[in-house]
Design an enzyme around this catalytic site. Structure first.
Site, PDB file in Angstrom:
ATOM      1  N   GLY A  43       0.834  -1.213   0.000  1.00 53.11           N
ATOM      2  CA  GLY A  43       0.000   0.000   0.000  1.00 53.11           C
ATOM      3  C   GLY A  43       0.860   1.251   0.000  1.00 53.11           C
ATOM      4  O   GLY A  43       1.830   1.337   0.747  1.00 53.11           O
ATOM      5  N   ARG A  66       1.306  -5.163  -5.832  1.00 48.07           N
ATOM      6  CA  ARG A  66       1.342  -6.372  -5.001  1.00 48.07           C
ATOM      7  C   ARG A  66       1.670  -7.505  -5.965  1.00 48.07           C
ATOM      8  O   ARG A  66       0.877  -7.817  -6.842  1.00 48.07           O
ATOM      9  CB  ARG A  66       0.017  -6.575  -4.287  1.00 48.07           C
ATOM     10  CG  ARG A  66      -0.225  -5.473  -3.257  1.00 48.07           C
ATOM     11  CD  ARG A  66      -1.248  -5.857  -2.212  1.00 48.07           C
ATOM     12  NE  ARG A  66      -1.079  -5.044  -1.020  1.00 48.07           N
ATOM     13  CZ  ARG A  66      -1.776  -3.918  -0.766  1.00 48.07           C
ATOM     14  NH1 ARG A  66      -2.679  -3.499  -1.606  1.00 48.07           N
ATOM     15  NH2 ARG A  66      -1.557  -3.241   0.345  1.00 48.07           N
ATOM     16  N   ARG A  83      -6.489  -1.085   8.427  1.00 45.79           N
ATOM     17  CA  ARG A  83      -6.527  -2.563   8.453  1.00 45.79           C
ATOM     18  C   ARG A  83      -6.852  -3.034   9.877  1.00 45.79           C
ATOM     19  O   ARG A  83      -7.784  -2.544  10.473  1.00 45.79           O
ATOM     20  CB  ARG A  83      -5.218  -3.147   7.925  1.00 45.79           C
ATOM     21  CG  ARG A  83      -5.027  -2.812   6.456  1.00 45.79           C
ATOM     22  CD  ARG A  83      -4.131  -3.798   5.770  1.00 45.79           C
ATOM     23  NE  ARG A  83      -2.753  -3.684   6.225  1.00 45.79           N
ATOM     24  CZ  ARG A  83      -1.747  -4.349   5.708  1.00 45.79           C
ATOM     25  NH1 ARG A  83      -1.945  -5.172   4.711  1.00 45.79           N
ATOM     26  NH2 ARG A  83      -0.531  -4.196   6.159  1.00 45.79           N
ATOM     27  N   ASP A 115       1.081   0.044  11.625  1.00 50.05           N
ATOM     28  CA  ASP A 115       0.753  -1.295  12.126  1.00 50.05           C
ATOM     29  C   ASP A 115       1.962  -2.225  12.192  1.00 50.05           C
ATOM     30  O   ASP A 115       1.813  -3.438  12.179  1.00 50.05           O
ATOM     31  CB  ASP A 115      -0.351  -1.924  11.255  1.00 50.05           C
ATOM     32  CG  ASP A 115       0.103  -2.129   9.818  1.00 50.05           C
ATOM     33  OD1 ASP A 115       1.143  -1.560   9.427  1.00 50.05           O
ATOM     34  OD2 ASP A 115      -0.571  -2.872   9.087  1.00 50.05           O
ATOM     35  N   ASP A 150       4.941  -4.754   6.246  1.00 49.35           N
ATOM     36  CA  ASP A 150       5.496  -6.054   6.634  1.00 49.35           C
ATOM     37  C   ASP A 150       5.687  -7.002   5.451  1.00 49.35           C
ATOM     38  O   ASP A 150       6.695  -7.716   5.382  1.00 49.35           O
ATOM     39  CB  ASP A 150       4.674  -6.705   7.757  1.00 49.35           C
ATOM     40  CG  ASP A 150       3.201  -6.824   7.424  1.00 49.35           C
ATOM     41  OD1 ASP A 150       2.768  -6.248   6.405  1.00 49.35           O
ATOM     42  OD2 ASP A 150       2.483  -7.509   8.173  1.00 49.35           O
ATOM     43  N   ASP A 182      -0.838   2.909   8.156  1.00 50.56           N
ATOM     44  CA  ASP A 182      -1.553   2.252   9.263  1.00 50.56           C
ATOM     45  C   ASP A 182      -0.815   2.280  10.613  1.00 50.56           C
ATOM     46  O   ASP A 182      -1.425   2.025  11.644  1.00 50.56           O
ATOM     47  CB  ASP A 182      -1.837   0.786   8.910  1.00 50.56           C
ATOM     48  CG  ASP A 182      -2.638   0.658   7.626  1.00 50.56           C
ATOM     49  OD1 ASP A 182      -3.415   1.583   7.328  1.00 50.56           O
ATOM     50  OD2 ASP A 182      -2.495  -0.360   6.924  1.00 50.56           O
TER      51      ASP A 182
HETATM   52  P1  ADP Z   1       2.859  -4.239   2.710  1.00 49.10           P
HETATM   53  O1  ADP Z   1       4.322  -4.197   2.408  1.00 49.10           O
HETATM   54  O2  ADP Z   1       2.237  -2.893   2.708  1.00 49.10           O
HETATM   55  O3  ADP Z   1       2.562  -5.070   3.933  1.00 49.10           O
HETATM   56  P2  ADP Z   1       1.943  -6.476   1.076  1.00 49.10           P
HETATM   57  O4  ADP Z   1       1.703  -7.382   2.233  1.00 49.10           O
HETATM   58  O5  ADP Z   1       0.934  -6.441  -0.005  1.00 49.10           O
HETATM   59  O6  ADP Z   1       2.146  -4.960   1.486  1.00 49.10           O
HETATM   60  O7  ADP Z   1       3.344  -6.901   0.454  1.00 49.10           O
HETATM   61  C1  ADP Z   1       3.908  -6.207  -0.617  1.00 49.10           C
HETATM   62  C2  ADP Z   1       4.651  -7.141  -1.544  1.00 49.10           C
HETATM   63  O8  ADP Z   1       5.763  -7.719  -0.858  1.00 49.10           O
HETATM   64  C3  ADP Z   1       3.873  -8.352  -2.042  1.00 49.10           C
HETATM   65  O9  ADP Z   1       3.039  -8.062  -3.113  1.00 49.10           O
HETATM   66  C4  ADP Z   1       4.991  -9.288  -2.458  1.00 49.10           C
HETATM   67  O10 ADP Z   1       5.527  -8.919  -3.716  1.00 49.10           O
HETATM   68  C5  ADP Z   1       6.027  -9.025  -1.373  1.00 49.10           C
HETATM   69  N1  ADP Z   1       5.878 -10.046  -0.316  1.00 49.10           N
HETATM   70  C6  ADP Z   1       4.906 -10.119   0.616  1.00 49.10           C
HETATM   71  N2  ADP Z   1       5.046 -11.206   1.402  1.00 49.10           N
HETATM   72  C7  ADP Z   1       6.147 -11.855   0.944  1.00 49.10           C
HETATM   73  C8  ADP Z   1       6.827 -13.066   1.313  1.00 49.10           C
HETATM   74  N3  ADP Z   1       6.409 -13.823   2.322  1.00 49.10           N
HETATM   75  N4  ADP Z   1       7.937 -13.385   0.629  1.00 49.10           N
HETATM   76  C9  ADP Z   1       8.365 -12.623  -0.399  1.00 49.10           C
HETATM   77  N5  ADP Z   1       7.765 -11.487  -0.797  1.00 49.10           N
HETATM   78  C10 ADP Z   1       6.682 -11.099  -0.150  1.00 49.10           C
END
Ligand code: ADP
Length: 362
Positions: free
Chosen positions: A14, A75, A174, A132, A106, A130
């Site tokens: 995000g 994403r 969230r 968070d 995260d 967030d």
């Molecule tokens: P945020 O970083 O805001 O938490 P997301 O959870 O959507 O957002 O994660 C962003 C991107 O990071 C994902 O679309 C993916 O490309 C990568 N990502 C997320 N989780 C993993 C994971 N367990 N291993 C590798 N890449 C990941």
């Protein structure tokens, strides 16, 4: 000092106001140290699709005031697969990218850890409205988001006051109620509902009734999007919408529902976000030059510092009750103690603010 020829920077997950300020700081700090910078377009998908541009001092000029991210975000599911990761690593090799700074939340940090494990040192910088991420007191974008909510709610208050209405305002965050809690207090909401603390609906309705009886005209209730409820058909629905009808039915006050949604994500970053993003971006480059990797830049009691990404992600899971079997095995007793303290600190901060809101919000 480790000598990198070239680093890459990306924004993922995000978007958040202040991401551009971080991109600018990372670029300028690296260039000043004689390290070239490549901008990776569209988060991790840019690494897979070789969507990469050089960043110069001029390229990041005049972006500090802009919300969103000039590198765009995405994403990318493919990045989570071994095949996707191999493509990303191949791109880094092809473009001579020696290390990555990943700005996001995260999920983004999990991606950064995977890159490090596959031989590309990576550093995470927080960028999420967030707030968070349990291991840091602050995430870039949070202050702007809160102020955007504040401005929107102030506007709603004006019209609520004119028409003797109540407005239930749902805000992003969230599963984290911090935007709702802090902006709710600052906007003078009559009640605030967040996922972290059980909500006393009856009491909130009583408050609205007695406020109305005392002559109060406009009323605001702030609800975090993370709070859900089951409606009469057994369907899980956003709680704010249910609460709106219950308030109207039980108090006789005309009540509207407003979902601020992605409005809260955009806009020019506040001073707090520009400054924190700049400090965090500079520290990220310094960490890489010190030969460190798999670290996330955080704020701890006002100081910008860093933590091991795995430690930070595990604290986060601990706080959110999402620990998986074996998660804690990699850590010493002292580490686990430290994690518990971080979780307690956050719980305590939210509890104190929430109790205060109960006394003050009338
Ligand atoms: P945020 O970083 O805001 O938490 P997301 O959870 O959507 O957002 O994660 C962003 C991107 O990071 C994902 O679309 C993916 O490309 C990568 N990502 C997320 N989780 C993993 C994971 N367990 N291993 C590798 N890449 C990941």
């Amino acid at each position: 000092m480790k000598k990198f020829r070239r680093i890459g920077v990306l924004t993922s997950g995000g978007d958040a106001p202040g991401m551009n300020a971080a991109i600018r700081a990372i670029t300028r700090k690296a260039l000043e140290q004689g390290v070239e910078v490549m901008g990776i377009i569209g988060g991790y998908s840019g690494l897979i699709n070789e969507n990469i541009i050089p960043l110069t001092t001029g390229a990041v000029s005049n972006i500090i005031t802009h919300g969103g991210t000039i590198l765009y975000s995405d994403r990318c599911k493919e990045f989570k697969t071994e095949e996707g990761m191999q493509k990303a690593i191949a791109t880094c090799k092809k473009f001579n990218i020696d290390a990555i700074v990943a700005i996001g939340g995260d999920g983004t940090f999990r991606g950064a850890t995977d890159l490090t494990l596959h031989g590309i040192p990576a550093i995470g910088v927080t960028g999420t409205i967030d707030n968070d991420i349990t291991a840091t007191d602050y995430t870039v974008g949070f202050d702007t988001a809160m102020n955007t909510v504040l401005e929107a709610v102030d506007r709603l208050r004006d019209t609520c006051e004119s028409h003797a209405r109540c407005d239930v305002v749902e805000v992003m965050g969230r599963d984290c109620g911090q935007i709702a809690l802090m902006a709710g207090i600052a906007s003078g909401a009559v009640a605030i509902c967040i996922p972290e603390v059980p909500f006393d609906e009856e009491l909130a309705i009583e408050k609205i009734k007695s406020a109305k009886a005392a002559g109060k005209r406009g009323m605001i209730v702030v609800v975090s999007e993370g709070v859900t409820a089951v409606d009469e058909n057994g369907k899980t629905v956003p709680y704010g919408e249910l609460l709106r009808s219950r308030i109207e039915d039980q108090t006789g006050v005309e009540t509207k529902f407003a979902r601020l949604a992605h409005v809260v994500r955009g806009g020019s970053p506040t001073l707090r976000d520009r400054l924190t993003a700049t400090k965090m971006g500079v520290v990220a480059v310094e960490l890489l030059l010190e030969g460190k990797s798999n670290r996330v830049v955080i704020e701890d009691n006002g100081e910008i510092t860093d933590l091991d990404i795995l430690f930070a992600l595990t604290v986060d899971r601990m706080y959110k009750n999402k620990l998986k079997e074996g998660d804690l095995e990699k850590f010493s007793e002292a580490d686990i103690d430290e994690m518990r303290k971080i979780c307690e600190k956050r719980t305590e901060e939210i509890d104190i603010l929430y109790k205060m809101s109960y006394e003050i919000c009338k």
